[in-house]
Motif scaffolding. Structure first.
Motif, short mmCIF file in Angstrom:
data_model
loop_
_atom_site.label_atom_id
_atom_site.label_comp_id
_atom_site.label_asym_id
_atom_site.label_seq_id
_atom_site.Cartn_x
_atom_site.Cartn_y
_atom_site.Cartn_z
N THR A 23 -23.47 8.23 -17.60
CA THR A 23 -22.04 7.71 -17.31
C THR A 23 -22.21 6.07 -17.98
O THR A 23 -23.44 5.51 -17.56
N ILE A 24 -21.23 5.36 -18.39
CA ILE A 24 -21.10 4.14 -18.25
C ILE A 24 -19.98 3.69 -17.91
O ILE A 24 -18.91 4.17 -17.95
N ALA A 25 -20.21 2.62 -16.70
CA ALA A 25 -19.21 2.16 -15.89
C ALA A 25 -19.13 0.74 -16.25
O ALA A 25 -20.28 -0.20 -16.25
N VAL B 59 -12.55 7.28 -22.25
CA VAL B 59 -12.74 6.41 -21.11
C VAL B 59 -11.73 6.65 -20.10
O VAL B 59 -10.39 6.81 -20.38
N ASN B 60 -11.92 6.75 -19.00
CA ASN B 60 -11.22 6.84 -17.94
C ASN B 60 -11.02 5.44 -17.36
O ASN B 60 -12.01 4.71 -17.29
N SER C 268 -13.20 0.64 -16.20
CA SER C 268 -13.47 1.62 -17.27
C SER C 268 -14.74 2.55 -17.05
O SER C 268 -15.74 2.22 -16.65
N VAL C 269 -14.41 3.82 -17.31
CA VAL C 269 -15.84 4.72 -17.14
C VAL C 269 -15.78 5.67 -18.53
O VAL C 269 -14.85 5.93 -18.87
N TYR C 270 -17.01 5.43 -19.19
CA TYR C 270 -17.13 6.44 -20.51
C TYR C 270 -17.44 7.79 -20.01
O TYR C 270 -18.74 7.96 -19.48
N VAL C 271 -16.61 8.64 -19.55
CA VAL C 271 -16.94 10.08 -19.03
C VAL C 271 -17.96 10.70 -19.61
O VAL C 271 -18.26 10.79 -20.77
N MET D 44 -19.01 11.14 -11.46
CA MET D 44 -20.11 12.27 -11.51
C MET D 44 -21.10 11.92 -12.63
O MET D 44 -20.67 11.70 -13.57
N VAL D 45 -22.35 11.91 -12.21
CA VAL D 45 -23.42 11.80 -13.31
C VAL D 45 -24.26 13.16 -13.11
O VAL D 45 -25.03 13.36 -12.38
#
Ligand SMILES: [Cu+2]
Length: 479
Positions: A295-297, A280-281, A271-274, A288-289
């Motif tokens: 970004t939260i990964a 959430v992707n 999960s990535v908090y775009v 990309m940051v």
């Protein structure tokens, strides 16, 4: 863990008054109508540590004390830089609050500072993100308060003119505003912040390096690093996790200029908090940051090994320092990842294998051998050991002036043939990495070893192919 300073009520009201001197706050500043909120001191941590999750389910008035200090810090091995750090660290302390909290921010500027500083927190709804209200001369403190209306992971930075220079010198950090319901539970949380440095000398040039405005204007960074220095998260300082655990990375980018293509080699972010927000992707390889963004990964670790954190704008990783490590321990899971199962000779018809140990090349003059060695070095070695053999702090040992190399040439040859791993001490520094075997002929190894033995001030021996052949034979006779 940051040192926290308790503040009495009396001192607080004094600070409020001094904020008015520097701030543009309207003259009728009155304490917000949240007098009933329970008051607590924020837990602040230095990277890569993150304060514990917030368990309370009601808003609070959270006091944050941060002191700006200007001091010489390590940028890389042998390289120093005068950093301006929130909390005396680069990046600054991680601040963790809850959506709906009121943050009472106390910014102190150490009396030894040469310049005024302030703070613009991207979590603030208000002019300048707090910049004007927090403008603080050396030896002063400012206080301002804000309610965190939006959840997310936010960058903070100094916004005193020239803003670029204050950021380039280390003035940034992260503030997490947890959503009211909290974030899903994970086993490990880490704070990783990328940024660049622009130095008068090139990458690795030793000594105290002044800031180069010229390079900053060209966006021509000498260093791209995680958590303020080359090698901040490698070796003993690597991030850690055990098989089966979930890991959450809070990733920020202080810039000042470059956008990060953040990637963990050998992992996929579940999960990535775009952009550090709420969307959430899923199943992301590289995120990309943006400069001044986050970004939260999150990901689960399934197999053991060392996973390398990089900016996948890859020259920044292998040549400018943007490398970190996550060491995962536990049982192998060979169905997820087998490791190398076989190594066989591949020789398409009509090809002469370059792996043939003995080549039929005519004997070379010393001059030819050195220039052949240089060519091989630039093909096979320099990506890791770097263009001038200087290595990369904590990751790739130096070949220039390497006591390890020069002490035992046969051992070096063996390492090139077989690869090498495990702990080794080079010029007093311990490395515990992996060098893959180099598929080179005896002739090629003779040339490259001669070249490294005679370059960058090294005064080692020239090596002939016969010697390499003997080392190779002694290896196979041990099998
Ligand atoms: Cu500043």
């Amino acid at each position: 863990m940051m040192k926290l300073r308790p503040f009495g009520i009396a001192l607080c009201s004094f600070l409020f008054a001094s904020a008015l001197v520097y701030g543009e706050s309207p003259p009728n500043v009155t304490p917000a109508a949240d007098g009933d909120l329970p008051v607590e001191e924020a837990v602040l941590t230095s990277a890569p540590q993150v304060p514990p999750p917030i368990t309370r389910r009601h808003p609070a008035r959270v006091k944050v004390d941060v002191e700006v200090v200007e001091k010489v810090m390590r940028l890389s091995d042998g390289v120093e830089y005068i950093m301006w750090g929130f909390g005396g660290t680069v990046p600054g302390p991680f601040i963790r609050v809850r959506e709906g909290d009121t943050v009472e921010f106390h910014l102190h500027n150490h009396p030894s500072s040469k310049l005024p500083h302030n703070i613009d927190l991207h979590a603030v709804t208000g002019p300048g993100g707090g910049a004007a209200s927090s403008f603080t001369a050396p030896g002063h403190s400012s206080t301002f308060s804000f309610e965190v209306l939006n959840p997310g992971l936010f960058v903070y930075h100094c916004a005193t003119a020239p803003v670029g220079m204050h950021i380039a010198n280390g003035m940034y950090g992260l503030i997490l505003v947890e959503p009211k319901e909290g974030l899903p539970e994970v086993d490990r949380e880490y704070y990783v912040m990328q940024s660049e440095f622009y130095t008068t000398g090139g990458y690795g040039e030793e000594g105290l390096q002044p800031f180069s405005m010229e390079k900053a204007l060209r966006e021509d960074a000498d260093y791209v690093v995680f958590n303020g220095s080359v090698g901040s998260m490698v070796g003993d300082n690597a991030l850690r996790a055990d098989i089966g655990e979930t890991v959450r990375l809070f990733i920020g980018n202080g810039g000042p200029n470059l956008v990060s293509s953040f990637h963990v080699i050998g992992e996929i972010f579940d999960s990535v908090y775009v952009e550090g927000g709420t969307t959430v992707n899923k199943n992301v390889q590289t995120t990309m940051v943006p400069a001044g963004g986050s970004t939260i990964a999150e990901f689960r670790v399934e197999v053991p090994g060392t996973f390398i954190l990089v900016d996948h704008s890859i020259f920044r990783a292998f040549n400018k320092g943007a490398i970190g490590m996550l060491k995962v321990e536990g049982e192998e899971n060979l169905s997820i990842y087998s490791g190398k199962q076989e190594d066989t000779v591949y020789q398409p018809e009509g090809q002469v294998s370059t792996a043939t140990p003995d080549s039929t090349a005519p004997a070379l003059t010393p001059q030819q051998r050195l220039s052949e060695g240089e060519r091989i070095f630039n093909q096979s070695c320099f990506a890791c050991h770097q263009a001038n053999g200087q290595g990369l702090a904590g990751i790739f040992p130096p070949l220039a002036q390497s006591d390890y190399l020069l002490a035992d040439v046969d051992r070096a040859i063996r390492g090139i043939i077989e690869g090498q791993k495990g702990e080794m001490v080079v010029n007093g520094k311990t490395y515990n990495q992996i060098m893959p075997p180099q598929a080179l002929s005896n002739d090629e190894i003779a040339s490259v070893v001669s070249f490294v033995n005679r370059s960058w001030g090294n005064e080692g021996e020239m090596v002939e192919p016969d010697r390499v052949r003997k080392v190779r034979e002694s290896l196979s006779s041990h099998e």
